[in-house]
Each structure stands twice: as structure tokens, then as C-alpha cells.
Enzyme design. Structure first.
Site, short mmCIF file in Angstrom:
data_model
loop_
_atom_site.label_atom_id
_atom_site.label_comp_id
_atom_site.label_asym_id
_atom_site.label_seq_id
_atom_site.Cartn_x
_atom_site.Cartn_y
_atom_site.Cartn_z
N LYS A 149 1.15 -1.44 -0.02
CA LYS A 149 0.09 -0.19 0.09
C LYS A 149 0.84 0.91 -0.39
CE LYS A 149 -1.76 -0.87 4.09
NZ LYS A 149 -1.68 -2.77 3.63
N ARG A 166 -0.80 -9.13 12.89
CA ARG A 166 -0.72 -8.22 12.18
C ARG A 166 -1.53 -8.93 10.94
NH1 ARG A 166 4.31 -5.39 10.55
NH2 ARG A 166 3.13 -4.17 9.51
N ARG A 217 11.68 -5.56 4.50
CA ARG A 217 11.85 -4.49 4.35
C ARG A 217 12.90 -3.36 5.17
NH1 ARG A 217 5.74 -2.12 5.21
NH2 ARG A 217 6.06 -3.45 7.10
N ARG A 245 11.03 -1.71 11.38
CA ARG A 245 10.18 -1.33 12.45
C ARG A 245 9.85 -1.91 13.55
NH1 ARG A 245 4.74 0.00 8.14
NH2 ARG A 245 4.28 -1.00 10.05
N ARG A 278 -9.88 0.72 8.37
CA ARG A 278 -9.52 -0.51 8.73
C ARG A 278 -10.19 -1.51 9.44
NH1 ARG A 278 -3.11 -0.14 8.57
NH2 ARG A 278 -2.44 -1.43 9.53
P1 AP5 Z 1 4.48 -1.49 1.74
O1 AP5 Z 1 4.98 -0.95 0.81
O2 AP5 Z 1 5.35 -1.29 3.06
O3 AP5 Z 1 3.43 -2.77 2.37
P2 AP5 Z 1 2.16 -1.57 3.51
O4 AP5 Z 1 1.25 -2.45 2.51
O5 AP5 Z 1 1.89 -0.22 3.14
O6 AP5 Z 1 2.92 -2.23 4.09
P3 AP5 Z 1 2.79 -2.27 5.66
O7 AP5 Z 1 3.22 -2.99 7.13
O8 AP5 Z 1 3.14 -1.15 5.95
O9 AP5 Z 1 1.38 -1.82 6.19
P4 AP5 Z 1 0.15 -2.21 7.42
O10 AP5 Z 1 -0.76 -1.93 7.24
O11 AP5 Z 1 0.36 -3.18 8.40
O12 AP5 Z 1 0.59 -0.86 8.77
P5 AP5 Z 1 0.64 0.03 8.68
O13 AP5 Z 1 1.99 0.99 8.42
O14 AP5 Z 1 -0.18 0.73 7.71
O15 AP5 Z 1 5.55 -2.56 1.34
C1 AP5 Z 1 6.38 -3.44 2.04
C2 AP5 Z 1 7.29 -4.20 1.22
O16 AP5 Z 1 7.45 -5.16 -0.05
C3 AP5 Z 1 8.77 -3.28 0.97
O17 AP5 Z 1 9.97 -3.98 1.25
C4 AP5 Z 1 8.53 -2.95 -0.42
O18 AP5 Z 1 9.22 -1.95 -0.89
C5 AP5 Z 1 7.72 -4.15 -1.11
N1 AP5 Z 1 7.37 -4.36 -2.23
C6 AP5 Z 1 6.04 -3.98 -1.87
N2 AP5 Z 1 5.21 -4.24 -3.36
C7 AP5 Z 1 6.28 -4.64 -4.10
C8 AP5 Z 1 6.58 -5.51 -5.39
N3 AP5 Z 1 5.17 -4.81 -6.34
N4 AP5 Z 1 7.22 -5.63 -6.09
C9 AP5 Z 1 8.82 -6.39 -5.05
N5 AP5 Z 1 8.40 -5.51 -3.79
C10 AP5 Z 1 7.80 -4.86 -3.54
O19 AP5 Z 1 -0.23 0.62 9.90
C11 AP5 Z 1 1.37 0.19 10.82
C12 AP5 Z 1 0.48 -0.26 12.50
O20 AP5 Z 1 -0.96 1.31 12.54
C13 AP5 Z 1 -1.68 -0.65 12.38
O21 AP5 Z 1 -0.88 -2.66 12.73
C14 AP5 Z 1 -1.97 -0.42 13.64
O22 AP5 Z 1 -1.16 -0.38 14.91
C15 AP5 Z 1 -2.16 1.39 12.96
N6 AP5 Z 1 -3.40 2.01 12.48
C16 AP5 Z 1 -2.60 1.84 11.30
N7 AP5 Z 1 -3.94 2.43 10.41
C17 AP5 Z 1 -4.67 2.61 11.50
C18 AP5 Z 1 -5.96 2.19 11.04
N8 AP5 Z 1 -6.75 2.94 10.43
N9 AP5 Z 1 -6.67 1.54 12.38
C19 AP5 Z 1 -6.18 1.31 13.46
N10 AP5 Z 1 -5.03 1.35 13.48
C20 AP5 Z 1 -4.17 1.88 12.75
#
Ligand code: AP5
Length: 215
Positions: A13, A173, A127, A162, A88
Site C-alpha cells: 500500500k 497483524r 523491508r 520497524r 481498517r
Molecule cells: P509496503 O509498501 O511497505 O507495504 P504496506 O502494505 O504499506 O505494508 P505496511 O506494513 O506498512 O502495512 P500495515 O497496514 O501493516 O502498516 P501501517 O503502517 O498501515 O511494502 C512492503 C515491502 O514490500 C517493502 O519492502 C516494499 O519495498 C516491498 N514491495 C511492495 N510492493 C512490492 C512489489 N510489487 N514488488 C516487490 N516488492 C514490493 O500500520 C501500522 C500500524 O499502525 C498498524 O498495525 C496499527 O497498529 C496502526 N494503524 C495504522 N492505521 C490504522 C487504522 N486505520 N486503524 C487502526 N490502527 C491503525
């Protein structure tokens, strides 16, 4: 564009959202990034959120809605936005619907990034993220590495794993995603908003989304 990116942790994402901002100047809004900045700065929101995040659980809906209600009314959202990691939960989707109605904003699309579990597990353990709060560039030691000394190619600060990248937190997660977030796919499918994106190639993913927006 006014787009929601749905997908499991590690589905890409954040990576895809950053690429989409080049398309028409829409802003990426990542609740994860906003919360990590708050945690690092030690703000009241950050203090409340830290334990939930480190364990891989969700931060309470009330905190998230308070953040997003303010964020969506900032001037840079007028051009468009890409929501990354929000909504979410079903209550967040319902509250977002009411908020967008109040602000007279119409969503264009919900792009659902579909990625096999084994790919996700591999991506999350490889990552690296820039430690600079105002950068947070995303890298991958296999597919898109930072500089050889581990620093960010954009701002030169160290890249890190992270706090929620322990094996235990990653598994939690993924479970939380299945239980609380995956039901949003049906919620938005019923509204005719969902575009499933199954490619694993970043160029194709961006093309799929932008072509669908142009239709
Ligand atoms: P990346 O782009 O980082 O993936 P992502 O889907 O953004 O993964 P996240 O781990 O950031 O998502 P998340 O939803 O768990 O965390 P968030 O920060 O939102 O890609 C991952 C890896 O793959 C990277 O190394 C990238 O280079 C590689 N990659 C990507 N696409 C690729 C491709 N096509 N080909 C090759 N490589 C690729 O949330 C963190 C925490 O915050 C949550 O756990 C929760 O506690 C809290 N939180 C955030 N939002 C909310 C909400 N709305 N409600 C409640 N709690 C929340």
C-alpha cells in the site's frame, strides 16, 4: 484521484501510494506514517498508540477518526488523496462514508491489492524504512535496497526495521487484517467501488489503477 488502497500488511500500500502521487499530485495519507511520527514525537496520541502498534494490534477507532477528520480537511487534500491503511475496520468505513458525505467528497475507487501470503511474509521481513519522520521512504533489501551503508537514498538518514516487524507482531497483524480489515472488501464491493489488483509488478499495478480511474 480520491482512492482507498486496501491490502494486507506488506501488500504494498505504501509503495504504491507513493508512486500514485506522481500521477496527478494527489497526496498520500498513511495513518501508519502519521502514528509513527506521533510515537516518535511522544505526543499524547503517540503515547496512546505505541503499545497497540508494537503488538501489531489496531489503534482505537476514535483516535484514528479524530486524526482523519482533521487531515481530510487540510488544503492539500483538495487535489486528491490516496488513503493508505485507512479505513481498517467496518466502523471506520462507516464513519468515513459519513465524513465524506458531510464534506461533499466523492470517492473514485477502492483498489484492493491482492498478494499471496508467502510473498507478504517475505516482504515484511526484508523491508527497511527510512528513520527520518518526514521521509519514511520504503526499501526492500532484495528488490529495492537502500544505499550500501544502509542509509536512505532520498535523505541520507539511516534506514531501520520497524518496531512492529518482529515475527510475533507480523503474525498478529496478519490475523488482525483477516478478522477486522478483510471484511471491508465486501463492504465496498457492495457499493460497486472495488478494483482488484492482482499483479505483483509495480509498473503494472500503477497502470491498472490509473487506467481504471480514466474509464
Ligand atoms: P509496503 O509498501 O511497505 O507495504 P504496506 O502494505 O504499506 O505494508 P505496511 O506494513 O506498512 O502495512 P500495515 O497496514 O501493516 O502498516 P501501517 O503502517 O498501515 O511494502 C512492503 C515491502 O514490500 C517493502 O519492502 C516494499 O519495498 C516491498 N514491495 C511492495 N510492493 C512490492 C512489489 N510489487 N514488488 C516487490 N516488492 C514490493 O500500520 C501500522 C500500524 O499502525 C498498524 O498495525 C496499527 O497498529 C496502526 N494503524 C495504522 N492505521 C490504522 C487504522 N486505520 N486503524 C487502526 N490502527 C491503525
Amino acid at each position: 484521484m480520491k482512492v482507498i488502497l486496501l491490502g494486507a500488511p506488506g501488500a504494498g500500500k505504501g509503495t504504491v501510494a507513493k508512486l500514485l502521487t506522481d500521477y496527478d499530485g494527489s497526496v498520500q495519507i498513511s495513518t501508519g506514517d502519521i502514528l509513527r511520527v506521533a510515537v516518535k514525537a511522544g505526543t499524547p496520541v503517540g503515547k496512546q498508540a505505541k503499545a497497540y502498534m508494537d503488538a501489531g494490534g489496531l489503534v482505537p477507532d476514535s483516535i484514528i477518526m479524530q486524526i482523519m477528520e482533521a487531515r481530510l480537511q487540510e488544503p492539500d487534500c483538495a487535489k486528491g488523496f490516496i488513503l493508505d491503511g485507512f479505513p481498517r475496520t467496518i466502523p471506520q468505513s462507516e464513519e468515513l462514508k459519513a465524513l465524506l458525505g458531510k464534506l461533499a467528497i466523492k470517492l473514485d475507487m477502492v483498489a484492493n491489492l491482492v498478494v499471496p501470503r508467502e510473498v507478504i511474509l517475505d516482504r515484511l521481513t526484508t523491508r527497511r524504512t527510512c528513520s527520518n519522520s518526514s521521509c519514511q521512504e520504503i526499501y526492500n533489501v532484495k528488490t529495492n535496497p537502500p544505499n550500501a551503508d544502509g542509509t536512505c537514498k532520498k535523505c541520507g538518514k539511516p534506514t531501520i526495521q520497524r518496531d512492529d516487524e518482529t515475527e510475533e507482531a507480523i503474525l498478529n497483524r496478519l490475523e488482525v487484517y483477516t478478522e477486522k480489515t478483510a471484511p471491508l472488501i465486501d463492504f465496498y464491493r457492495k457499493e460497486g467501488m472495488v478494483k482488484d489488483v492482482t499483479s505483483l509488478d509495480l509498473k503494472e499495478i500503477v497502470e491498472d489503477i490509473t487506467k481504471a480511474l480514466e474509464k
